[in-house]
Design a protein around this motif. Structure first.
Motif, short mmCIF file in Angstrom:
data_model
loop_
_atom_site.label_atom_id
_atom_site.label_comp_id
_atom_site.label_asym_id
_atom_site.label_seq_id
_atom_site.Cartn_x
_atom_site.Cartn_y
_atom_site.Cartn_z
N GLY A 1 -26.62 -46.71 28.75
CA GLY A 1 -25.53 -46.08 29.50
C GLY A 1 -26.03 -45.25 30.66
O GLY A 1 -27.03 -44.54 30.53
N LEU B 1 -23.96 -50.03 30.85
CA LEU B 1 -22.61 -49.47 30.94
C LEU B 1 -22.64 -48.19 31.76
O LEU B 1 -23.54 -47.37 31.58
CB LEU B 1 -22.17 -49.21 29.50
CG LEU B 1 -20.84 -48.58 29.18
CD1 LEU B 1 -20.29 -49.27 27.95
CD2 LEU B 1 -20.96 -47.11 28.87
N THR C 1 -20.43 -44.76 32.80
CA THR C 1 -19.25 -44.02 32.35
C THR C 1 -19.34 -42.54 32.74
O THR C 1 -20.44 -42.05 33.01
CB THR C 1 -19.08 -44.13 30.82
OG1 THR C 1 -17.89 -43.47 30.43
CG2 THR C 1 -20.25 -43.53 30.06
N ALA D 1 -20.28 -42.72 25.96
CA ALA D 1 -21.74 -42.82 25.97
C ALA D 1 -22.30 -42.57 24.57
O ALA D 1 -23.18 -43.30 24.09
CB ALA D 1 -22.32 -41.83 26.97
N CYS E 1 -23.65 -46.21 23.26
CA CYS E 1 -24.97 -46.49 23.84
C CYS E 1 -26.12 -46.22 22.88
O CYS E 1 -26.13 -45.22 22.17
CB CYS E 1 -25.17 -45.65 25.10
SG CYS E 1 -23.96 -46.01 26.35
N VAL F 1 -29.22 -43.41 26.79
CA VAL F 1 -28.39 -42.93 27.90
C VAL F 1 -29.29 -42.31 28.96
O VAL F 1 -30.26 -41.63 28.63
CB VAL F 1 -27.39 -41.85 27.40
CG1 VAL F 1 -26.63 -41.24 28.56
CG2 VAL F 1 -26.44 -42.42 26.37
#
Lengths: 316, 306
Positions: free
Chosen positions: B35, B186, B188, B194, B198, B201
């Motif tokens: 993430g 991803l 966000t 997250a 995830c 991150v």
């Protein structure tokens, strides 16, 4: 190739589901047809034949409106950027819209020709191969012009303004609405610089004078070169992203699409025969109509259309 | 990391005067959900769009499935799937037609009926795109991202603008992809997203990765501190509040005071006593367990959604 075909199919499908498409691509061209054939020509088959070229040209030229508007909408709504992350290319996007527009324009042209032949009893539709070639190359080249317009404008508003600016001279100076021979000499010379003039002129020659493709090479050749140039320019200027604005200088590229017809206009004004041929075609229709009026009064009175009893003709 | 599927090194991107990405680096292993967490304008979307081949980087090295998006965009696009931010489909395109259309661009294709079923769109197969709700449109976007059974899936703010219930639906779908061992990048700005979705991150701010690790690792940095958010009737200075007994850190964020406390009960008692002495009032108080939000506040002095 598969990408091109599936995208073309999608574009056709979307167009058929769009009410605006029905209005602009079916109702309006057929409306023009009946206006020209029924009102202007008063149903006189010879005059209908003469006006069939301009009617078909209007239908063909209208391609640039639809294609420019759709491409700008797709870009503004972020639809194009979704396709950008797939293996589909800019050429796929552009050519598919031209193919879809072509396959949707052709049936309307066919309907117009059929109506002219069987409803308005036009004795001959001229050289059909020439008509087919001109309609085809005209549709794809004016469609490509639409794609260039979409590429050099940043918003739908700009697109519509540019469309209007181009549309008006194209229809009023080319002989598509006002007969070419009715235009002043100066305006006729200006018209020699417009692609629409060569489309209308070619179609009249193909229909009224039954000239084969080898005799209308000027129209076919100039529009073909123009098609290649406009398609190339549209692919160079193509933008996937809505926020990718085009600079003022790049807008001048649209002027580049005029190059073939600037050269042709200069050449035509000096050595060409378009103006002379237009006069001859008009004269021919005029003469035929007079002799027709004298020789076949009974045929004309058999027509169901009361306007056919009237010998007056608006294009003299 | 041996053979990462995604590798980004010192990536930079500028738009006119704005330096959107300032040397971002990270790697993503196969089957990992990674993430990019950060506020709007942090450079997340620019980074993802460079990886997807939608934009060119100014400098830095990028590799996606072994391809450089700038040099091999065609090969790259066959391997990836993407649900973009701010995108749409034509209004009059039907759901199944959209899936068929996008599937036709690839040689490797998923079974479209399965995708419809999996994303709960069976009943909407003949619906026009314009007739779908926000959640259904997003589910369709995710389904389209998977039509080519991609090696890497990019999800750019997949739940932005959706209501909480629809957001949870999308989370379920992404969790399923995670169970399938899909490699996912991803982006966000939702902490919950997250933390929940995830494996690792990277917190991004002002075009830079300020810290990266597993959500648990990142939260460890604040694990011993409880966050107390208070609203006061009158302003107080941060330094005064920070000096209170039990408070280890205080930041004022738009009228809200965020106190990180090693000993929360003591901190609350000393805060109330202090406010009483100052004739100030406590308007609101909220106690929260440490989250990635705290990591972000500690590192930047701002909240994610500021």
């Amino acid at each position: 190739m598969t990408n091109l075909l599936t995208l073309t199919r999608m574009r056709v499908r979307l167009a058929l589901r769009n009410k605006m498409f029905f209005f602009f691509s079916i109702v309006m061209p057929l409306g023009f047809f009946f206006l020209y054939a029924g009102v202007f020509a008063k149903g006189d088959p010879l005059v209908v034949a003469y006006l069939l070229g301009p009617v078909l040209a209007l239908n063909v030229m209208g391609s640039f409106w639809g294609l420019s508007a759709t491409l700008v909408t797709f870009r503004e709504q972020g639809i194009l950027r979704r396709f950008h992350v797939t293996p589909a290319t800019a050429t796929d996007m552009l050519v598919s819209s031209i193919l879809a527009n072509y396959s949707l324009t052709l049936p309307t042209v066919l309907v117009e020709l059929t109506l002219a032949r069987f409803l308005f009893h036009v004795p001959s539709l001229g050289d059909l191969l020439s008509v087919f070639l001109l309609v085809s190359i005209g549709t794809v080249s004016f469609g490509s012009l639409g794609l260039v317009i979409a590429s050099v404008t940043n918003t739908m508003q700009e697109t519509q303004v540019l469309n209007q600016l181009l549309w008006l001279p194209l229809i009023f100076l080319s002989g598509a609405t006002i007969p070419f021979t009715s235009l002043s000499k100066t305006v006729q010379h200006i018209a020699l610089f417009l692609p629409a003039t060569y489309l209308v002129h070619g179609l009249k020659n193909a229909i009224v004078n039954s000239l084969g493709p080898e005799k209308i090479l000027l129209s076919l050749g100039s529009l073909s070169i123009w098609f290649v140039l406009t398609l190339f320019l549209s692919s160079q200027l193509f933008r996937w992203e809505p926020e990718a604005k085009i600079g003022r200088r790049a807008k001048l590229y649209v002027a580049a699409t005029a190059i073939p017809f600037i050269l042709l206009g200069v050449w035509e004004a000096r050595y060409g025969r378009v103006i002379a041929e237009e006069k001859m075609t008009m004269q021919r229709v005029d003469d035929s109509e007079k002799s027709d009026t004298h020789e076949k009064p009974r045929d004309r009175q058999q027509s169901k259309d009361p306007s056919k009893l009237d010998d007056s003709k608006p294009h003299q | 990391m041996p053979n990462p599927v995604l590798r980004v090194e010192n990536l930079t991107k500028r738009y006119g005067d704005v330096q959107a990405v300032r040397g971002i680096s990270f790697e993503v292993a196969e089957g990992e959900v990674f993430g990019l967490l950060g506020p709007n304008g942090a450079g997340k979307t620019s980074t993802v769009e460079i990886l997807e081949g939608l934009r060119n980087a100014d400098s830095g090295t990028v590799s996606v499935c072994g391809y450089d998006p700038q040099r091999n965009p065609d090969e790259l696009k066959r391997e990836i799937g993407a649900a973009l931010q701010s995108t749409a489909l034509p209004d009059k395109l039907r759901v199944m037609e959209a899936l068929r259309l996008f599937a036709s661009f690839y040689k490797r294709r998923r079974n479209l009926e399965d995708l419809l079923k999996r994303f709960g769109l069976e009943e909407k197969r003949n619906a026009f795109y314009s007739q779908l709700s926000g959640g259904q449109k997003q589910r369709l976007a995710l389904a389209i991202a998977l039509v080519n059974d991609p090696k890497v899936v990019f999800l750019d703010e997949p739940t932005a603008g959706l209501d909480p219930q629809v957001r949870r639906e999308i989370y379920d779908v992404i969790e399923e992809l995670r169970r399938d061992k899909k490699t996912i990048l991803l982006t966000t700005h939702y902490i919950e997203e997250a933390e929940r979705l995830c494996d690792r991150v990277a917190i991004v701010d002002h075009g830079k990765v300020i810290v990266q690790g597993t959500p648990r690792e990142l939260k460890q940095t604040s694990a011993d501190k409880t966050r107390i958010e208070v609203r006061l009737a009158r302003e107080e200075s941060e330094t005064t509040l920070q000096s209170l007994d039990g408070v280890s850190d205080c930041r004022s964020l738009n009228g809200l005071y965020v106190l990180h406390c090693l000993r929360p009960p003591q901190a609350i008692v000393s805060l109330v006593k202090y406010l009483e002495a100052q004739n100030n009032e406590l308007v609101g108080l909220e106690i929260a367990t440490p989250s990635l939000e705290d990591v972000f506040i500690e590192l930047t002095g701002r909240r994610l959604r500021d």
